[in-house]
Design a protein around this motif. Structure first.
Motif, PDB file in Angstrom:
ATOM      1  N   LYS A 149       0.829  -1.229   0.000  1.00  0.00           N
ATOM      2  CA  LYS A 149       0.000   0.000   0.000  1.00  0.00           C
ATOM      3  C   LYS A 149       0.859   1.274   0.000  1.00  0.00           C
ATOM      4  CE  LYS A 149      -3.863  -2.090   2.410  1.00  0.00           C
ATOM      5  NZ  LYS A 149      -3.965  -2.628   3.754  1.00  0.00           N
ATOM      6  N   VAL A 150       2.180   1.109   0.208  1.00  0.00           N
ATOM      7  CA  VAL A 150       3.067   2.285   0.272  1.00  0.00           C
ATOM      8  C   VAL A 150       3.566   2.601  -1.142  1.00  0.00           C
ATOM      9  CG1 VAL A 150       5.162   3.257   1.313  1.00  0.00           C
ATOM     10  CG2 VAL A 150       3.820   1.550   2.569  1.00  0.00           C
ATOM     11  N   ASP A 151       3.448   3.867  -1.532  1.00  0.00           N
ATOM     12  CA  ASP A 151       3.943   4.280  -2.854  1.00  0.00           C
ATOM     13  C   ASP A 151       5.430   4.656  -2.713  1.00  0.00           C
ATOM     14  OD1 ASP A 151       4.538   5.276  -5.288  1.00  0.00           O
ATOM     15  OD2 ASP A 151       2.927   6.765  -5.347  1.00  0.00           O
ATOM     16  N   PHE A 152       6.304   3.678  -2.989  1.00  0.00           N
ATOM     17  CA  PHE A 152       7.736   3.924  -2.786  1.00  0.00           C
ATOM     18  C   PHE A 152       8.342   4.832  -3.859  1.00  0.00           C
ATOM     19  CE2 PHE A 152       7.251  -0.082  -0.330  1.00  0.00           C
ATOM     20  CZ  PHE A 152       7.663   0.416   0.890  1.00  0.00           C
ATOM     21  N   SER A 153       7.567   5.127  -4.901  1.00  0.00           N
ATOM     22  CA  SER A 153       8.097   6.075  -5.896  1.00  0.00           C
ATOM     23  C   SER A 153       8.208   7.471  -5.271  1.00  0.00           C
ATOM     24  CB  SER A 153       7.213   6.111  -7.141  1.00  0.00           C
ATOM     25  OG  SER A 153       5.980   6.719  -6.833  1.00  0.00           O
ATOM     26  N   LEU A 154       7.523   7.663  -4.122  1.00  0.00           N
ATOM     27  CA  LEU A 154       7.590   8.972  -3.446  1.00  0.00           C
ATOM     28  C   LEU A 154       8.691   9.002  -2.368  1.00  0.00           C
ATOM     29  CD1 LEU A 154       3.750   9.580  -3.032  1.00  0.00           C
ATOM     30  CD2 LEU A 154       5.265  10.530  -4.780  1.00  0.00           C
ATOM     31  N   SER A 155       9.424   7.887  -2.224  1.00  0.00           N
ATOM     32  CA  SER A 155      10.496   7.845  -1.215  1.00  0.00           C
ATOM     33  C   SER A 155      11.693   8.641  -1.732  1.00  0.00           C
ATOM     34  CB  SER A 155      10.916   6.390  -0.948  1.00  0.00           C
ATOM     35  OG  SER A 155       9.850   5.678  -0.392  1.00  0.00           O
ATOM     36  N   LYS A 156      11.905   9.790  -1.161  1.00  0.00           N
ATOM     37  CA  LYS A 156      12.974  10.681  -1.639  1.00  0.00           C
ATOM     38  C   LYS A 156      13.884  11.075  -0.481  1.00  0.00           C
ATOM     39  CE  LYS A 156      11.303  11.804  -5.965  1.00  0.00           C
ATOM     40  NZ  LYS A 156      10.181  10.979  -6.051  1.00  0.00           N
ATOM     41  N   GLU A 157      15.143  11.347  -0.819  1.00  0.00           N
ATOM     42  CA  GLU A 157      16.070  11.794   0.219  1.00  0.00           C
ATOM     43  C   GLU A 157      15.680  13.188   0.702  1.00  0.00           C
ATOM     44  OE1 GLU A 157      20.071  11.089  -1.208  1.00  0.00           O
ATOM     45  OE2 GLU A 157      19.441   9.108  -1.881  1.00  0.00           O
ATOM     46  N   PRO A 158      16.003  13.537   1.957  1.00  0.00           N
ATOM     47  CA  PRO A 158      15.593  14.838   2.481  1.00  0.00           C
ATOM     48  C   PRO A 158      16.037  15.978   1.555  1.00  0.00           C
ATOM     49  CG  PRO A 158      16.630  13.520   4.192  1.00  0.00           C
ATOM     50  CD  PRO A 158      16.793  12.761   2.919  1.00  0.00           C
ATOM     51  N   LEU A 159      15.155  16.943   1.377  1.00  0.00           N
ATOM     52  CA  LEU A 159      15.400  18.040   0.444  1.00  0.00           C
ATOM     53  C   LEU A 159      16.717  18.763   0.786  1.00  0.00           C
ATOM     54  CD1 LEU A 159      13.851  19.305  -1.934  1.00  0.00           C
ATOM     55  CD2 LEU A 159      13.034  21.061  -0.348  1.00  0.00           C
ATOM     56  N   GLY A 160      17.598  18.832  -0.168  1.00  0.00           N
ATOM     57  CA  GLY A 160      18.857  19.566   0.019  1.00  0.00           C
ATOM     58  C   GLY A 160      19.967  18.756   0.655  1.00  0.00           C
ATOM     59  N   CYS A 161      19.653  17.561   1.202  1.00  0.00           N
ATOM     60  CA  CYS A 161      20.686  16.738   1.851  1.00  0.00           C
ATOM     61  C   CYS A 161      21.604  16.151   0.780  1.00  0.00           C
ATOM     62  CB  CYS A 161      20.031  15.620   2.661  1.00  0.00           C
ATOM     63  SG  CYS A 161      21.226  14.442   3.335  1.00  0.00           S
ATOM     64  N   ARG A 162      22.915  16.276   0.980  1.00  0.00           N
ATOM     65  CA  ARG A 162      23.871  15.804  -0.032  1.00  0.00           C
ATOM     66  C   ARG A 162      24.623  14.553   0.421  1.00  0.00           C
ATOM     67  NH1 ARG A 162      26.887  20.925  -2.547  1.00  0.00           N
ATOM     68  NH2 ARG A 162      27.403  19.341  -4.104  1.00  0.00           N
ATOM     69  N   CYS A 163      23.955  13.825   1.342  1.00  0.00           N
ATOM     70  CA  CYS A 163      24.537  12.597   1.898  1.00  0.00           C
ATOM     71  C   CYS A 163      24.945  11.615   0.785  1.00  0.00           C
ATOM     72  CB  CYS A 163      23.479  11.973   2.806  1.00  0.00           C
ATOM     73  SG  CYS A 163      24.090  10.816   3.974  1.00  0.00           S
ATOM     74  N   GLY A 164      24.131  11.542  -0.265  1.00  0.00           N
ATOM     75  CA  GLY A 164      24.444  10.641  -1.377  1.00  0.00           C
ATOM     76  C   GLY A 164      25.783  10.973  -2.020  1.00  0.00           C
ATOM     77  N   GLU A 165      26.070  12.272  -2.144  1.00  0.00           N
ATOM     78  CA  GLU A 165      27.365  12.674  -2.722  1.00  0.00           C
ATOM     79  C   GLU A 165      28.497  12.451  -1.717  1.00  0.00           C
ATOM     80  OE1 GLU A 165      26.806  16.660  -5.011  1.00  0.00           O
ATOM     81  OE2 GLU A 165      25.059  16.314  -3.737  1.00  0.00           O
ATOM     82  N   VAL A 166      28.174  12.620  -0.433  1.00  0.00           N
ATOM     83  CA  VAL A 166      29.191  12.396   0.614  1.00  0.00           C
ATOM     84  C   VAL A 166      29.637  10.934   0.594  1.00  0.00           C
ATOM     85  CG1 VAL A 166      29.603  12.359   3.120  1.00  0.00           C
ATOM     86  CG2 VAL A 166      28.389  14.295   2.092  1.00  0.00           C
ATOM     87  N   VAL A 167      28.678   9.999   0.508  1.00  0.00           N
ATOM     88  CA  VAL A 167      29.066   8.579   0.569  1.00  0.00           C
ATOM     89  C   VAL A 167      29.751   8.119  -0.716  1.00  0.00           C
ATOM     90  CG1 VAL A 167      27.308   7.929   2.280  1.00  0.00           C
ATOM     91  CG2 VAL A 167      26.792   7.653  -0.139  1.00  0.00           C
ATOM     92  N   ARG A 168      29.595   8.869  -1.803  1.00  0.00           N
ATOM     93  CA  ARG A 168      30.337   8.523  -3.026  1.00  0.00           C
ATOM     94  C   ARG A 168      31.691   9.231  -3.074  1.00  0.00           C
ATOM     95  NH1 ARG A 168      25.758  10.008  -5.849  1.00  0.00           N
ATOM     96  NH2 ARG A 168      26.850  11.157  -7.468  1.00  0.00           N
ATOM     97  N   GLY A 169      32.004   9.979  -2.007  1.00  0.00           N
ATOM     98  CA  GLY A 169      33.301  10.652  -1.939  1.00  0.00           C
ATOM     99  C   GLY A 169      33.394  11.873  -2.840  1.00  0.00           C
ATOM    100  N   LEU A 170      32.262  12.361  -3.318  1.00  0.00           N
ATOM    101  CA  LEU A 170      32.286  13.495  -4.250  1.00  0.00           C
ATOM    102  C   LEU A 170      32.495  14.820  -3.543  1.00  0.00           C
ATOM    103  CD1 LEU A 170      29.425  12.770  -6.806  1.00  0.00           C
ATOM    104  CD2 LEU A 170      31.876  12.698  -7.143  1.00  0.00           C
ATOM    105  N   ILE A 171      31.938  14.925  -2.346  1.00  0.00           N
ATOM    106  CA  ILE A 171      32.113  16.168  -1.580  1.00  0.00           C
ATOM    107  C   ILE A 171      32.442  15.832  -0.127  1.00  0.00           C
ATOM    108  CG2 ILE A 171      30.527  17.572  -3.011  1.00  0.00           C
ATOM    109  CD1 ILE A 171      28.503  17.295  -0.581  1.00  0.00           C
ATOM    110  N   LEU A 172      33.126  16.766   0.509  1.00  0.00           N
ATOM    111  CA  LEU A 172      33.297  16.664   1.955  1.00  0.00           C
ATOM    112  C   LEU A 172      32.050  17.269   2.601  1.00  0.00           C
ATOM    113  CD1 LEU A 172      37.037  17.708   2.424  1.00  0.00           C
ATOM    114  CD2 LEU A 172      36.054  15.426   2.676  1.00  0.00           C
ATOM    115  N   PRO A 173      31.679  16.809   3.808  1.00  0.00           N
ATOM    116  CA  PRO A 173      30.453  17.303   4.442  1.00  0.00           C
ATOM    117  C   PRO A 173      30.332  18.822   4.472  1.00  0.00           C
ATOM    118  CG  PRO A 173      31.293  15.455   5.663  1.00  0.00           C
ATOM    119  CD  PRO A 173      32.315  15.739   4.604  1.00  0.00           C
ATOM    120  N   LYS A 174      31.473  19.527   4.649  1.00  0.00           N
ATOM    121  CA  LYS A 174      31.392  20.997   4.765  1.00  0.00           C
ATOM    122  C   LYS A 174      30.836  21.652   3.505  1.00  0.00           C
ATOM    123  CE  LYS A 174      35.168  21.582   7.969  1.00  0.00           C
ATOM    124  NZ  LYS A 174      36.602  21.791   8.007  1.00  0.00           N
ATOM    125  N   LYS A 175      30.878  20.958   2.388  1.00  0.00           N
ATOM    126  CA  LYS A 175      30.347  21.517   1.131  1.00  0.00           C
ATOM    127  C   LYS A 175      28.824  21.558   1.136  1.00  0.00           C
ATOM    128  CE  LYS A 175      33.830  22.281  -1.723  1.00  0.00           C
ATOM    129  NZ  LYS A 175      34.064  23.532  -2.378  1.00  0.00           N
TER     130      LYS A 175
END
Ligand code: SF4
Length: 345
Positions: A286-312
């Motif tokens: 019953k859950v529409d997982f197409s609406l599961s999105k990362e928090p607005l503006g959070c760049r955690c995905g780029e942090v874990v790929r090593g693209l940016i340091l957290p301070k960015k």
């Protein structure tokens, strides 16, 4: 201390001899903590960059899995998981938020505690996550009758994905000590890049970095083992057998990466009566997982790929702090944002 000074001076010497920028990535949350706690980033020569990768299991948990487990809790199913996970927010809030709304949500230290809770709450679901290190314990608990929602992952495919993406030039990996204790050193050989399996003391990490720099200087791409006191070449066969007795390999869903082929672990059909995804399919459907999105503006995905340091991240230390975390990289004690904030590095 004298040994550490000697290692630092040898690192400086090799860094000068290499004479170019070198990117070394650590891919283990415990290494992230140890590097920050010991100020290792600050004492390295300028041309040696330590990048944080996807080593924190809470940080790489997908938004879909967070939404799924919170949905189960809100639907009245008792849920237990590791304490760090309780504050990771999804579309329906976090497990902590669900508890405030009356859901039965429990932070546990390990699966033994979850099994004990199950005696009181027979339909309890354990949200299982982590890499090859924690998965054997979850497999053991499933065999004992624990109902599990699996978000477990296998680590090597994520390292391969980082290399395949080619977004960051990785000269060498500081390989995870705990994962390696289970899988051994051989599986890393397919990556074809300089690697050193490294322990968690400051001296271990400095030695690991020195060994990596020596490989890079010589043009070698080997898997070396600095952590021989714990990690054996063959790993722990009994633990691996336990994993694959209960789990089968699937395509895992990682924050920052999306699906990585062969990186996920789902509970096998033989154990499907302990699989929360099967047992509570009616709720999850019953859950529409197409609406599961990362928090607005959070760049955690780029942090874990090593693209940016957290301070960015514009929210780092302002809107997002360990007290009021926006994304899981600030929630988890092993997260890069949490560690950069706590150690001010
Ligand atoms: Fe996400 Fe907060 Fe890290 Fe920014 S500082 S990337 S909002 S967890």
């Amino acid at each position: 201390m004298r040994m550490q000074q000697k290692l630092i001076s040898e690192i400086n010497k090799l860094a000068r001899e290499i004479g170019r920028g070198v990117n070394l990535m650590e891919v283990c949350g415990t290494h992230t903590q140890a590097i920050s706690r010991n100020g290792i980033r600050q004492i390295l020569p300028e041309n040696i960059n330590l990048i944080t990768g996807p080593g924190c299991p809470v940080c790489v948990s997908s938004q879909k899995d967070i939404d799924a487990i919170v949905s189960l809790a809100l639907a009245g199913i008792p849920v237990a998981t590791y304490g760090d996970v309780l504050r990771v927010a999804g579309r329906f809030g976090s497990l902590d938020d669900a508890r405030e709304k009356g859901a039965r949500v429990f932070g546990v230290y390990d699966v033994v505690e979850a099994l004990a809770l199950q005696k009181k709450y027979p339909n309890l679901v354990f949200f299982g996550l982590g890499f090859d290190t924690t998965t054997p314990m979850t497999a053991w608990a499933i065999k004992k009758g624990l109902m599990v929602y699996s978000s477990h992952k296998i680590f090597i495919p994520a390292m391969q994905a980082l290399l395949d993406l080619g977004e960051v030039n990785i000269d060498g990996f500081i390989d995870p000590g705990h994962v390696s204790a289970i899988i051994g050193s051989k599986p890393y050989e397919i990556l074809g890049v300089a690697q050193v399996i490294t322990g968690f003391e400051a001296q271990d990490i400095l030695e690991g970095i020195l060994m990596l720099l020596a490989q890079i200087k010589d043009g070698r791409k080997e898997v070396e083992n600095q952590y021989q006191r714990v990690v054996k070449k063959e790993g722990n066969r009994k633990a691996r057998n336990l994993i694959f007795e209960v789990f089968e390999i699937s395509d895992g869903n990682w924050r920052g990466f999306g699906k990585i082929p062969g990186s996920g672990l789902e509970i096998k059909k033989e154990f499907s009566h302990f699989d929360a995804k099967v047992k509570y399919k009616n709720i999850l459907d019953k859950v529409d997982f197409s609406l599961s999105k990362e928090p607005l503006g959070c760049r955690c995905g780029e942090v874990v790929r090593g693209l940016i340091l957290p301070k960015k991240c514009p929210m780092f230390g302002k809107k997002c702090t360990p007290e009021n975390p926006i994304g899981p990289c600030m929630v988890s004690l092993e997260g890069a944002c949490h560690n950069f904030f706590s150690s001010k590095n």
